[in-house]
Design an enzyme around this catalytic site. Structure first.
Site, PDB file in Angstrom:
ATOM      1  N   ASP A 183       0.812  -1.219   0.000  1.00  0.00           N
ATOM      2  CA  ASP A 183       0.000   0.000   0.000  1.00  0.00           C
ATOM      3  C   ASP A 183       0.847   1.273   0.000  1.00  0.00           C
ATOM      4  OD1 ASP A 183      -2.684  -0.714  -0.198  1.00  0.00           O
ATOM      5  OD2 ASP A 183      -2.896  -1.071   1.958  1.00  0.00           O
ATOM      6  N   ARG A 186       0.019  -1.506   7.609  1.00  0.00           N
ATOM      7  CA  ARG A 186       0.695  -0.321   7.063  1.00  0.00           C
ATOM      8  C   ARG A 186       1.622   0.358   8.076  1.00  0.00           C
ATOM      9  NH1 ARG A 186      -2.683   3.506   3.241  1.00  0.00           N
ATOM     10  NH2 ARG A 186      -0.532   3.959   2.682  1.00  0.00           N
ATOM     11  N   ARG A 191     -10.207   5.748  10.376  1.00  0.00           N
ATOM     12  CA  ARG A 191      -8.763   5.576  10.513  1.00  0.00           C
ATOM     13  C   ARG A 191      -8.165   6.551  11.550  1.00  0.00           C
ATOM     14  NH1 ARG A 191      -6.646   2.936   5.847  1.00  0.00           N
ATOM     15  NH2 ARG A 191      -8.261   1.494   5.146  1.00  0.00           N
ATOM     16  N   HIS A 233     -11.500   7.475   4.210  1.00  0.00           N
ATOM     17  CA  HIS A 233     -10.597   8.608   4.443  1.00  0.00           C
ATOM     18  C   HIS A 233     -11.311   9.862   3.939  1.00  0.00           C
ATOM     19  CE1 HIS A 233      -6.530   6.220   4.174  1.00  0.00           C
ATOM     20  NE2 HIS A 233      -6.705   6.631   5.423  1.00  0.00           N
ATOM     21  N   CYS A 259      -4.690   9.922  -3.299  1.00  0.00           N
ATOM     22  CA  CYS A 259      -4.013   8.949  -2.430  1.00  0.00           C
ATOM     23  C   CYS A 259      -2.547   8.779  -2.813  1.00  0.00           C
ATOM     24  CB  CYS A 259      -4.686   7.589  -2.518  1.00  0.00           C
ATOM     25  SG  CYS A 259      -6.367   7.561  -1.921  1.00  0.00           S
TER      26      CYS A 259
END
Ligand code: ARG
Length: 269
Positions: free
Chosen positions: A62, A87, A133, A162, A256
């Site tokens: 990612d 992550r 998140r 997000h 992103c």
């Protein structure tokens, strides 16, 4: 001119699922991901922006989603603390990059904080998401670290996990967003702050049309978001449709893949 940090998707894959877009059973094409990503990087360069690269780390598929690595305002870098264990090992790579590239004010966030995934700089304020998140306490930490007012917004739809999947900052005073991704309180807050905002349809939001990058004039966004492309043009911006279909399999697109590095006032970045 803007200054961006990007990570080549050399190790891109969908090996686990931490958002509803990720299906590890679906095949991915890393070559195609790289080609599409290079298209985005080349566009930034053609528009006159500067793009720095952070080396991808094997085993961190990612990492291409560089927006999540940090938030950088006035030359100060607040490095992410990832919510999911998959992550978490990305953070040290960002800490190393910032300290190695002349940033003196670098802090690893204390609370869960997924960088520009949830922190969007809008003129003199920061719009900050939570719900999936980023921890709410990270909003206070960011306000204190940057010395900038932070407006908290709560996300409710797991597809828009997000803030940068549901809202784009077009310039200091203008945003576009999908109201269906937010709680009623947050929607009211946005209506009050941005009565003229561009409102995205459910279809454009689902095409990831809000995962866009604006340099104040050009707006780079997924090409499938045809409604938003028209709306943005009506408002005097120049939309540029981009195909990042491979990276959508990980639940990300233009924004992103792009971390903006904002220099201290009076300093070139
Ligand atoms: N697979 C990544 C994750 O779920 C995608 C991150 C997308 N980045 C973003 N800024 N929304 O964490």
């Amino acid at each position: 001119m803007r200054h961006y940090l990007m990570v080549r998707p050399a190790h891109f894959d969908v090996e686990y699922s931490i958002n509803p877009w990720m299906d590890p059973g679906k095949p991915t094409d890393t070559r195609l991901a790289i080609t599409q990503w290079e298209g985005l990087r080349d566009l930034y360069l053609e528009l006159g922006h500067r793009v720095d690269l952070l080396d991808p780390v094997p085993g961190l598929p990612d990492m291409v989603y560089a927006a999540n690595g940090a938030t950088v305002v006035n030359g100060r870098a607040l490095v992410a603390r990832f919510h999911h264990r998959h992550r978490r090992p990305e953070s040290p790579a960002y800490l190393k990059w910032f300290t190695g590239n002349g940033y003196r004010d670098v802090r690893q966030a204390r609370w869960d904080n997924e960088g520009e995934g949830d922190f969007l700089v809008a003129g003199t304020r920061i719009l900050a998401g939570s719900g999936f998140r980023t921890d709410r306490r990270a909003h206070d930490e960011a306000a204190e670290f940057f010395g900038v007012p932070v407006v908290g917004l709560t996300l409710t739809d797991p597809r828009y996990y997000h803030l940068d999947t549901a809202l784009t900052v077009l310039d200091d005073d203008m945003i576009m967003y999908f109201p269906g991704a937010f709680t009623e309180d947050s929607r009211e807050r946005l209506e009050k702050l941005y009565p003229d905002a561009v409102i995205a349809s459910a279809a454009d939001a689902a095409a990831f049309g809000l995962n866009a990058v604006s340099d104040g004039r050009h707006v780079l966004l997924p090409q499938a978001a045809t409604g938003l492309i028209a709306r943005v043009r009506e408002r005097g911006f120049e939309p540029i449709g981009v195909d990042l279909s491979e990276l959508l399999k990980g639940g990300g697109s233009v924004k992103c893949c792009t971390l903006e590095l904002r220099p201290a006032p009076g300093r070139a970045s």
